[in-house]
Design a protein around this motif. Structure first.
Motif, PDB file in Angstrom:
ATOM      1  N   LEU A 130      56.703  35.542 108.357  1.00 45.30           N
ATOM      2  CA  LEU A 130      56.468  34.303 107.623  1.00 45.30           C
ATOM      3  C   LEU A 130      56.954  33.143 108.767  1.00 45.30           C
ATOM      4  CD1 LEU A 130      59.057  35.150 104.854  1.00 45.30           C
ATOM      5  CD2 LEU A 130      56.597  35.351 104.721  1.00 45.30           C
ATOM      6  N   TRP A 181      49.971  30.655 103.163  1.00 42.02           N
ATOM      7  CA  TRP A 181      51.199  30.465 102.366  1.00 42.02           C
ATOM      8  C   TRP A 181      51.000  29.707 101.131  1.00 42.02           C
ATOM      9  CZ3 TRP A 181      56.311  30.746 105.159  1.00 42.02           C
ATOM     10  CH2 TRP A 181      57.721  30.896 104.116  1.00 42.02           C
ATOM     11  N   ILE A 212      58.993  32.679  98.486  1.00 46.92           N
ATOM     12  CA  ILE A 212      57.789  33.805  98.360  1.00 46.92           C
ATOM     13  C   ILE A 212      58.165  34.326  97.041  1.00 46.92           C
ATOM     14  CG2 ILE A 212      57.760  34.110 101.045  1.00 46.92           C
ATOM     15  CD1 ILE A 212      59.789  36.219 100.637  1.00 46.92           C
TER      16      ILE A 212
END
Ligand code: NDP
Length: 292
Positions: A130, A181, A212
């Motif tokens: 990430l 994302w 997330i």
């Protein structure tokens, strides 16, 4: 033999630098090993790097760390980069060798060592990252060099994320792909090692966590966070709740500090002392369960 009162100097140049805890553990390690070394935490503004480096040369520093905003700007002043630092394109550690300055990047290597300390192997692993900033870049490259088979880079800005995935695919044996994302982004189910490499959740924003879909984290994954303050951020708490293993950012911080120590002194680092020093600094021992 006559007594030698001369100290060997190491330290960090950055701005801001006040919250950088590296000096606490490096000095503890020097004391433990009976070395007359010092680690100075120095505020060096962006435009003052050249002057600071010429000062470092004049006083014969053994080596030093670079943090924001100097990790890239320092490169033209160095005599050589290690292959990994050249790939990553940033230097966080400089080592003096016979008057020559060698640029290394120990962030990603420290991360890999923090996994090894937990008995986690990267050989053939599927890693999801990430973020695609400085920390993610170092971690992505070193995971690939340590044998990870596939990396998925999830990042908000397409350009940075795609560039990192392309770099890994082009320059290492690993396969890498980029995933944009979007809110509540899903973690790929094949993920074995999930790395939170953004600054989300960093003190004083410890009440925040990356956006997330936490239900896609499973007990087959190990979740790792680069954020070390707080020691056990919300991201790791959520992952643990879903049964995932956890590795904190303190592990990476200590291991990269240990690598610096070894490069500057040629001695094995007293890793346990370094852990305990940071643990005391951040109150890690107050965590309900094992947090390192
Ligand atoms: P950078 O500024 O280089 O990168 C930040 C990254 O975070 C980018 O990918 C950025 O995405 C992403 N990001 C920021 N905000 C959000 C958000 N709200 N949602 C999703 N993504 C976000 O920072 P660094 O890589 O240098 O540092 C990142 C963290 O790593 C810091 O907390 C730092 O303290 C920690 N760190 C820890 C170390 C350790 O030893 N434990 C060592 C080094 C760093 P985008 O590209 O879209 O802007």
């Amino acid at each position: 033999m006559e007594k030698n009162y001369r100290a060997e100097l190491t330290g960090v140049f950055g701005d801001p630098v006040d919250g950088n805890p590296t000096g606490v553990m490096e000095e503890a390690a020097y004391r433990e090993c009976g070395l007359n070394y010092r680690y100075l935490t120095l505020r060096v503004k962006k435009g003052d790097l050249a002057a600071a480096l010429s000062g470092a040369r004049a006083v014969g520093m053994k080596g030093f760390n670079l943090t924001m905003p100097h990790k890239i700007d320092v490169i033209p002043y160095l005599d050589r980069l290690t292959p990994a630092a050249a790939l990553i394109g940033a230097v966080n550690t400089v080592v003096e060798e016979d008057g020559r300055w060698i640029g290394e990047n120990t962030d990603g290597k420290g991360f890999v060592r923090s996994l090894e300390m937990e008995g986690i192997s990267l050989k053939g692993a599927c890693v999801t990252l990430l973020g695609a900033g400085g920390a993610a870049r170092a971690i992505g490259v070193e995971c690939a060099l340590a044998g990870a088979e596939k990396l998925t880079v999830i990042n908000r800005s397409r350009e940075r994320g795609e560039e990192l995935a392309e770099l890994i695919s082009r320059e290492t044996p690993a396969k890498a792909e980029f995933c944009l994302w979007t809110p509540s982004v899903k973690i790929p189910p094949e993920t074995q090692i999930l790395v939170q490499a953004t600054c989300v959740g960093l003190h004083p924003h410890g009440d925040q966590k990356p956006d997330i879909d936490y239900e896609t984290i499973t007990d087959r994954m190990t979740a790792c966070d680069v954020v070390f303050h707080p020691v056990f951020p919300l991201f790791l708490q959520e992952a643990r709740r879903r049964g995932a293993g956890t590795v904190t950012g303190i592990g990476m911080l200590v291991q990269q500090g240990a690598l610096n120590f070894e490069l500057w002194t040629g001695r094995e680092a007293p890793v346990e002392t370094m852990y305990r020093t940071l643990e005391a600094e951040f109150g890690a021992s107050q965590q309900p369960e094992k947090a390192l």
